[in-house]
Motif scaffolding. Structure first.
Motif, PDB file in Angstrom:
ATOM      1  N   PHE A  60       0.752  -1.235  -0.048  1.00 18.43           N
ATOM      2  CA  PHE A  60       0.053  -0.067   0.032  1.00 18.43           C
ATOM      3  C   PHE A  60       0.922   1.371   0.016  1.00 18.43           C
ATOM      4  N   PRO A  61       1.935   1.371   0.768  1.00 14.55           N
ATOM      5  CA  PRO A  61       2.795   2.579   0.544  1.00 14.55           C
ATOM      6  C   PRO A  61       3.247   3.049  -0.860  1.00 14.55           C
ATOM      7  N   HIS A  62       3.618   1.861  -1.468  1.00 17.79           N
ATOM      8  CA  HIS A  62       4.100   2.134  -2.969  1.00 17.79           C
ATOM      9  C   HIS A  62       2.718   2.560  -3.754  1.00 17.79           C
ATOM     10  N   GLU A  63       1.595   1.877  -3.662  1.00 13.77           N
ATOM     11  CA  GLU A  63       0.608   2.149  -4.483  1.00 13.77           C
ATOM     12  C   GLU A  63       0.021   3.572  -3.925  1.00 13.77           C
ATOM     13  N   ARG A  64       0.033   3.974  -2.672  1.00 20.83           N
ATOM     14  CA  ARG A  64      -0.335   5.307  -2.455  1.00 20.83           C
ATOM     15  C   ARG A  64       0.624   6.376  -3.121  1.00 20.83           C
ATOM     16  N   SER A  65       1.625   6.203  -3.286  1.00 21.95           N
ATOM     17  CA  SER A  65       2.683   7.057  -3.773  1.00 21.95           C
ATOM     18  C   SER A  65       2.552   7.198  -5.232  1.00 21.95           C
ATOM     19  N   LEU A  66       2.321   5.960  -5.842  1.00 23.49           N
ATOM     20  CA  LEU A  66       2.006   6.012  -7.484  1.00 23.49           C
ATOM     21  C   LEU A  66       1.018   7.002  -7.694  1.00 23.49           C
ATOM     22  N   VAL A  67      -0.222   6.756  -6.870  1.00 21.23           N
ATOM     23  CA  VAL A  67      -1.463   7.651  -7.204  1.00 21.23           C
ATOM     24  C   VAL A  67      -1.149   9.109  -6.938  1.00 21.23           C
ATOM     25  N   LYS A  68      -0.438   9.385  -5.939  1.00 25.77           N
ATOM     26  CA  LYS A  68      -0.290  10.815  -5.590  1.00 25.77           C
ATOM     27  C   LYS A  68       0.567  11.157  -6.795  1.00 25.77           C
ATOM     28  N   GLN A  69       1.865  10.808  -7.160  1.00 27.32           N
ATOM     29  CA  GLN A  69       2.736  11.160  -8.134  1.00 27.32           C
ATOM     30  C   GLN A  69       2.257  11.154  -9.697  1.00 27.32           C
ATOM     31  N   LEU A  70       1.310  10.616  -9.657  1.00 24.15           N
ATOM     32  CA  LEU A  70       0.523  10.471 -11.044  1.00 24.15           C
ATOM     33  C   LEU A  70      -0.558  11.207 -11.331  1.00 24.15           C
ATOM     34  N   GLU A  71      -0.987  11.597 -10.245  1.00 21.41           N
ATOM     35  CA  GLU A  71      -2.239  12.545 -10.342  1.00 21.41           C
ATOM     36  C   GLU A  71      -2.064  13.481 -11.523  1.00 21.41           C
ATOM     37  N   GLY A  72      -3.318  13.349 -12.541  1.00 16.50           N
ATOM     38  CA  GLY A  72      -3.412  14.194 -13.554  1.00 16.50           C
ATOM     39  C   GLY A  72      -2.747  13.633 -14.842  1.00 16.50           C
ATOM     40  N   LYS A  73      -2.302  12.546 -14.545  1.00 19.12           N
ATOM     41  CA  LYS A  73      -1.585  11.734 -15.661  1.00 19.12           C
ATOM     42  C   LYS A  73      -2.585  10.734 -16.114  1.00 19.12           C
ATOM     43  N   PRO A  74      -2.365   9.975 -17.306  1.00 18.22           N
ATOM     44  CA  PRO A  74      -3.287   9.044 -17.952  1.00 18.22           C
ATOM     45  C   PRO A  74      -2.699   7.749 -17.201  1.00 18.22           C
ATOM     46  N   PHE A  75      -3.140   7.563 -15.766  1.00 20.44           N
ATOM     47  CA  PHE A  75      -2.977   6.472 -15.189  1.00 20.44           C
ATOM     48  C   PHE A  75      -4.098   6.281 -14.139  1.00 20.44           C
ATOM     49  N   ALA A  76      -4.486   4.970 -14.035  1.00 23.01           N
ATOM     50  CA  ALA A  76      -5.382   4.543 -13.150  1.00 23.01           C
ATOM     51  C   ALA A  76      -4.778   3.163 -12.221  1.00 23.01           C
ATOM     52  N   LEU A  77      -5.209   3.319 -10.865  1.00 21.24           N
ATOM     53  CA  LEU A  77      -4.729   2.097  -9.989  1.00 21.24           C
ATOM     54  C   LEU A  77      -6.236   1.441  -9.825  1.00 21.24           C
ATOM     55  N   ILE A  78      -6.292   0.284 -10.125  1.00 22.98           N
ATOM     56  CA  ILE A  78      -7.680  -0.247  -9.634  1.00 22.98           C
ATOM     57  C   ILE A  78      -7.456  -1.792  -8.927  1.00 22.98           C
ATOM     58  N   GLY A  79      -8.012  -1.815  -7.738  1.00 18.07           N
ATOM     59  CA  GLY A  79      -7.990  -2.886  -7.002  1.00 18.07           C
ATOM     60  C   GLY A  79      -9.124  -3.889  -6.829  1.00 18.07           C
ATOM     61  N   VAL A  80      -8.754  -5.170  -6.620  1.00 14.39           N
ATOM     62  CA  VAL A  80      -9.917  -6.397  -6.398  1.00 14.39           C
ATOM     63  C   VAL A  80      -9.452  -6.926  -5.194  1.00 14.39           C
ATOM     64  N   ASN A  81     -10.705  -6.635  -4.236  1.00 15.46           N
ATOM     65  CA  ASN A  81     -10.469  -7.122  -2.860  1.00 15.46           C
ATOM     66  C   ASN A  81     -11.374  -8.549  -2.586  1.00 15.46           C
ATOM     67  N   SER A  82     -10.427  -9.383  -2.011  1.00  7.91           N
ATOM     68  CA  SER A  82     -11.142 -10.979  -1.870  1.00  7.91           C
ATOM     69  C   SER A  82     -11.622 -11.029  -0.617  1.00  7.91           C
ATOM     70  N   ASP A  83     -11.858 -10.130   0.323  1.00  6.15           N
ATOM     71  CA  ASP A  83     -12.394 -10.189   1.665  1.00  6.15           C
ATOM     72  C   ASP A  83     -13.942 -10.636   1.505  1.00  6.15           C
ATOM     73  N   LYS A  84     -14.176 -11.528   2.364  1.00  7.13           N
ATOM     74  CA  LYS A  84     -15.728 -11.920   2.310  1.00  7.13           C
ATOM     75  C   LYS A  84     -16.604 -10.893   3.235  1.00  7.13           C
ATOM     76  N   ASP A  85     -16.142 -10.361   3.778  1.00  7.80           N
ATOM     77  CA  ASP A  85     -17.065  -9.250   4.762  1.00  7.80           C
ATOM     78  C   ASP A  85     -16.866  -8.105   4.099  1.00  7.80           C
ATOM     79  N   LYS A  86     -17.781  -7.486   3.375  1.00  7.06           N
ATOM     80  CA  LYS A  86     -17.792  -6.145   2.852  1.00  7.06           C
ATOM     81  C   LYS A  86     -17.608  -5.079   3.781  1.00  7.06           C
ATOM     82  N   GLY A  87     -18.309  -5.004   4.979  1.00  5.67           N
ATOM     83  CA  GLY A  87     -18.435  -4.072   5.958  1.00  5.67           C
ATOM     84  C   GLY A  87     -16.862  -3.911   6.547  1.00  5.67           C
TER      85      GLY A  87
END
Length: 116
Positions: free
Chosen positions: A2-29
């Motif tokens: 997550f630190p790396h992903e947070r940094s990428l999102v911050k550094q590439l803000e406004g650029k043609p970049f998107a980070l998309i996650g998929v989470n496999s936890d069963k408890d949505k709440g």
């Protein structure tokens, strides 16, 4: 990761970049609470009640967690990793693909952090 992903999102803000996650936890709440606590600001989809056997992982043929796909500007999968390849590799992939799309970026050392 997550630190790396947070940094990428911050550094590439406004650029043609998107980070998309998929989470496999069963408890949505619980997932929502954990995502907020981890500082996840990017779109992250829930894989459903079946966890790792949910519809998204079935459609994308995911066999292990994490699995990372890096797509180019045309939506073509250019890189796939079972497990994290590390920040330097991801930064290189992203830099290469953005350059191909006509965008020059220089990602800082901050975004090359390891996994959590």
């Amino acid at each position: 990761m997550f630190p790396h992903e947070r940094s990428l999102v911050k550094q590439l803000e406004g650029k043609p970049f998107a980070l998309i996650g998929v989470n496999s936890d069963k408890d949505k709440g619980k997932l929502k609470e954990q995502s907020e606590a981890a500082g996840i600001t990017w779109r992250s989809f829930w894989n459903g009640l079946d966890g790792t056997g949910g519809p998204i992982s079935k459609e994308w043929n995911v066999r292990g967690w994490p699995t990372l796909y890096v797509l180019d500007a045309k939506g073509v999968i250019r890189y796939k990793y079972l497990g994290s390849p590390g920040g330097k590799v991801l930064n290189g992939n992203i830099t290469t693909l953005l350059k191909e799309a006509g965008v020059e970026v220089e990602l800082t050392e901050e975004s090359e952090g390891g996994s959590e």
